[in-house]
Design a protein around this motif. Structure first.
Motif, PDB file in Angstrom:
ATOM      1  N   VAL A  78    -104.693  47.562  51.659  1.00 11.69           N
ATOM      2  CA  VAL A  78    -105.436  48.020  52.837  1.00 11.69           C
ATOM      3  C   VAL A  78    -106.895  48.187  52.424  1.00 11.69           C
ATOM      4  O   VAL A  78    -107.230  48.110  51.246  1.00 11.69           O
ATOM      5  N   SER A  79    -107.744  48.439  53.392  1.00 10.84           N
ATOM      6  CA  SER A  79    -109.159  48.610  53.062  1.00 10.84           C
ATOM      7  C   SER A  79    -109.400  49.960  52.399  1.00 10.84           C
ATOM      8  O   SER A  79    -108.633  50.909  52.583  1.00 10.84           O
ATOM      9  N   ARG A  80    -110.479  50.010  51.652  1.00 13.78           N
ATOM     10  CA  ARG A  80    -110.890  51.253  51.006  1.00 13.78           C
ATOM     11  C   ARG A  80    -111.156  52.316  52.066  1.00 13.78           C
ATOM     12  O   ARG A  80    -110.831  53.484  51.900  1.00 13.78           O
ATOM     13  N   GLN A  81    -111.739  51.899  53.191  1.00 15.28           N
ATOM     14  CA  GLN A  81    -112.049  52.811  54.288  1.00 15.28           C
ATOM     15  C   GLN A  81    -110.768  53.414  54.880  1.00 15.28           C
ATOM     16  O   GLN A  81    -110.725  54.596  55.222  1.00 15.28           O
ATOM     17  N   ALA A  82    -109.716  52.614  54.984  1.00 17.58           N
ATOM     18  CA  ALA A  82    -108.441  53.110  55.517  1.00 17.58           C
ATOM     19  C   ALA A  82    -107.863  54.188  54.603  1.00 17.58           C
ATOM     20  O   ALA A  82    -107.349  55.210  55.074  1.00 17.58           O
ATOM     21  N   VAL A  83    -107.972  53.977  53.307  1.00 12.28           N
ATOM     22  CA  VAL A  83    -107.486  54.975  52.340  1.00 12.28           C
ATOM     23  C   VAL A  83    -108.310  56.247  52.462  1.00 12.28           C
ATOM     24  O   VAL A  83    -107.760  57.352  52.534  1.00 12.28           O
ATOM     25  N   TYR A  84    -109.631  56.095  52.511  1.00  9.58           N
ATOM     26  CA  TYR A  84    -110.536  57.236  52.636  1.00  9.58           C
ATOM     27  C   TYR A  84    -110.205  58.044  53.899  1.00  9.58           C
ATOM     28  O   TYR A  84    -110.071  59.274  53.845  1.00  9.58           O
ATOM     29  N   ASP A  85    -110.070  57.356  55.029  1.00  6.49           N
ATOM     30  CA  ASP A  85    -109.775  58.037  56.294  1.00  6.49           C
ATOM     31  C   ASP A  85    -108.443  58.773  56.232  1.00  6.49           C
ATOM     32  O   ASP A  85    -108.335  59.914  56.692  1.00  6.49           O
ATOM     33  N   ASN A  86    -107.443  58.144  55.647  1.00  3.22           N
ATOM     34  CA  ASN A  86    -106.131  58.762  55.536  1.00  3.22           C
ATOM     35  C   ASN A  86    -106.188  60.016  54.667  1.00  3.22           C
ATOM     36  O   ASN A  86    -105.612  61.057  55.013  1.00  3.22           O
ATOM     37  N   ILE A  87    -106.880  59.933  53.550  1.00  2.00           N
ATOM     38  CA  ILE A  87    -107.000  61.086  52.647  1.00  2.00           C
ATOM     39  C   ILE A  87    -107.750  62.224  53.333  1.00  2.00           C
ATOM     40  O   ILE A  87    -107.339  63.385  53.256  1.00  2.00           O
ATOM     41  N   LYS A  88    -108.834  61.918  54.025  1.00  2.00           N
ATOM     42  CA  LYS A  88    -109.610  62.965  54.714  1.00  2.00           C
ATOM     43  C   LYS A  88    -108.781  63.629  55.808  1.00  2.00           C
ATOM     44  O   LYS A  88    -108.808  64.854  55.964  1.00  2.00           O
ATOM     45  N   ARG A  89    -108.044  62.832  56.573  1.00  2.00           N
ATOM     46  CA  ARG A  89    -107.171  63.394  57.613  1.00  2.00           C
ATOM     47  C   ARG A  89    -106.088  64.277  57.001  1.00  2.00           C
ATOM     48  O   ARG A  89    -105.778  65.356  57.508  1.00  2.00           O
ATOM     49  N   THR A  90    -105.535  63.827  55.892  1.00  2.00           N
ATOM     50  CA  THR A  90    -104.477  64.590  55.220  1.00  2.00           C
ATOM     51  C   THR A  90    -105.039  65.893  54.661  1.00  2.00           C
ATOM     52  O   THR A  90    -104.395  66.947  54.751  1.00  2.00           O
ATOM     53  N   GLU A  91    -106.233  65.848  54.100  1.00  6.14           N
ATOM     54  CA  GLU A  91    -106.875  67.078  53.617  1.00  6.14           C
ATOM     55  C   GLU A  91    -107.028  68.076  54.761  1.00  6.14           C
ATOM     56  O   GLU A  91    -106.760  69.271  54.590  1.00  6.14           O
ATOM     57  N   GLN A  92    -107.470  67.587  55.916  1.00  2.00           N
ATOM     58  CA  GLN A  92    -107.636  68.467  57.072  1.00  2.00           C
ATOM     59  C   GLN A  92    -106.297  69.050  57.521  1.00  2.00           C
ATOM     60  O   GLN A  92    -106.213  70.225  57.884  1.00  2.00           O
ATOM     61  N   MET A  93    -105.255  68.232  57.466  1.00  2.00           N
ATOM     62  CA  MET A  93    -103.922  68.719  57.821  1.00  2.00           C
ATOM     63  C   MET A  93    -103.469  69.814  56.865  1.00  2.00           C
ATOM     64  O   MET A  93    -102.939  70.848  57.290  1.00  2.00           O
ATOM     65  N   LEU A  94    -103.677  69.591  55.568  1.00  2.00           N
ATOM     66  CA  LEU A  94    -103.287  70.588  54.575  1.00  2.00           C
ATOM     67  C   LEU A  94    -104.039  71.900  54.793  1.00  2.00           C
ATOM     68  O   LEU A  94    -103.449  72.981  54.708  1.00  2.00           O
ATOM     69  N   GLU A  95    -105.331  71.799  55.075  1.00  2.00           N
ATOM     70  CA  GLU A  95    -106.122  73.004  55.346  1.00  2.00           C
ATOM     71  C   GLU A  95    -105.627  73.711  56.614  1.00  2.00           C
ATOM     72  O   GLU A  95    -105.573  74.940  56.663  1.00  2.00           O
ATOM     73  N   SER A  96    -105.237  72.931  57.597  1.00  2.00           N
ATOM     74  CA  SER A  96    -104.709  73.492  58.836  1.00  2.00           C
ATOM     75  C   SER A  96    -103.390  74.218  58.582  1.00  2.00           C
ATOM     76  O   SER A  96    -103.160  75.322  59.091  1.00  2.00           O
ATOM     77  N   TYR A  97    -102.512  73.611  57.796  1.00  2.00           N
ATOM     78  CA  TYR A  97    -101.253  74.267  57.438  1.00  2.00           C
ATOM     79  C   TYR A  97    -101.523  75.573  56.701  1.00  2.00           C
ATOM     80  O   TYR A  97    -100.881  76.590  56.961  1.00  2.00           O
ATOM     81  N   GLU A  98    -102.477  75.537  55.790  1.00  2.00           N
ATOM     82  CA  GLU A  98    -102.804  76.738  55.020  1.00  2.00           C
ATOM     83  C   GLU A  98    -103.368  77.828  55.926  1.00  2.00           C
ATOM     84  O   GLU A  98    -103.041  79.009  55.772  1.00  2.00           O
ATOM     85  N   GLN A  99    -104.187  77.430  56.873  1.00  4.80           N
ATOM     86  CA  GLN A  99    -104.772  78.398  57.797  1.00  4.80           C
ATOM     87  C   GLN A  99    -103.678  79.095  58.613  1.00  4.80           C
ATOM     88  O   GLN A  99    -103.749  80.290  58.874  1.00  4.80           O
ATOM     89  N   LYS A 100    -102.638  78.352  58.957  1.00  4.33           N
ATOM     90  CA  LYS A 100    -101.563  78.909  59.773  1.00  4.33           C
ATOM     91  C   LYS A 100    -100.517  79.656  58.948  1.00  4.33           C
ATOM     92  O   LYS A 100    -100.001  80.687  59.381  1.00  4.33           O
ATOM     93  N   LEU A 101    -100.195  79.142  57.764  1.00  2.51           N
ATOM     94  CA  LEU A 101     -99.085  79.695  56.984  1.00  2.51           C
ATOM     95  C   LEU A 101     -99.504  80.544  55.781  1.00  2.51           C
ATOM     96  O   LEU A 101     -98.733  81.366  55.305  1.00  2.51           O
ATOM     97  N   SER A 102    -100.675  80.297  55.250  1.00  2.00           N
ATOM     98  CA  SER A 102    -101.254  81.075  54.136  1.00  2.00           C
ATOM     99  C   SER A 102    -100.387  81.125  52.877  1.00  2.00           C
ATOM    100  O   SER A 102    -100.414  82.117  52.155  1.00  2.00           O
ATOM    101  N   LEU A 103     -99.648  80.085  52.588  1.00  2.00           N
ATOM    102  CA  LEU A 103     -98.801  80.089  51.394  1.00  2.00           C
ATOM    103  C   LEU A 103     -99.620  80.151  50.109  1.00  2.00           C
ATOM    104  O   LEU A 103     -99.278  80.875  49.180  1.00  2.00           O
ATOM    105  N   TYR A 104    -100.694  79.389  50.049  1.00  2.00           N
ATOM    106  CA  TYR A 104    -101.537  79.377  48.849  1.00  2.00           C
ATOM    107  C   TYR A 104    -102.245  80.715  48.680  1.00  2.00           C
ATOM    108  O   TYR A 104    -102.295  81.264  47.573  1.00  2.00           O
TER     109      TYR A 104
END
Length: 106
Positions: A46-72
């Motif tokens: 896949v393109s480098r941009q597709a990987v970058y976008d996926n990683i950034k979206r996933t980072e945001q998801m992880l931060e969102s989960y943390e904001q809601k659940l506070s496990l870390y």
């Protein structure tokens, strides 16, 4: 950058079960195995941009989960409290053994 990487590694540990296999693969390769975006894009064809976008979206998801659940955040608080308890009870072997067992649970 190291601080962000450490945080992402912890968030990934706590919330990886909530991610898709593709998201897990990208995050694992990028943060745990230290692959570059270009290397990941070659592996998945896949393109480098597709990987970058996926990683950034996933980072945001992880931060969102943390904001809601506070496990870390709770993990960090427990760690600090156990450290303090360990220092306070350094002369008591029985309590020290319990502190060690509590640490092993995390």
């Amino acid at each position: 950058m190291l601080e962000k990487t450490t945080r992402m590694n912890y968030l990934f540990d706590f919330y990886q079960a909530l991610l898709t296999p593709k998201q897990r693969n990208y995050m694992e390769m990028y943060y745990l195995e230290d692959y570059s975006l270009g290397e990941i894009s070659e592996v998945f064809d896949v393109s480098r941009q597709a990987v970058y976008d996926n990683i950034k979206r996933t980072e945001q998801m992880l931060e969102s989960y943390e904001q809601k659940l506070s496990l870390y955040n709770k993990f960090q608080q427990r760690f600090e409290l156990l450290k303090q308890l360990e220092e306070i009870t350094s002369g008591n072997k029985d309590v020290q053994q319990l502190v060690i067992k509590l640490k092993e649970l995390d």
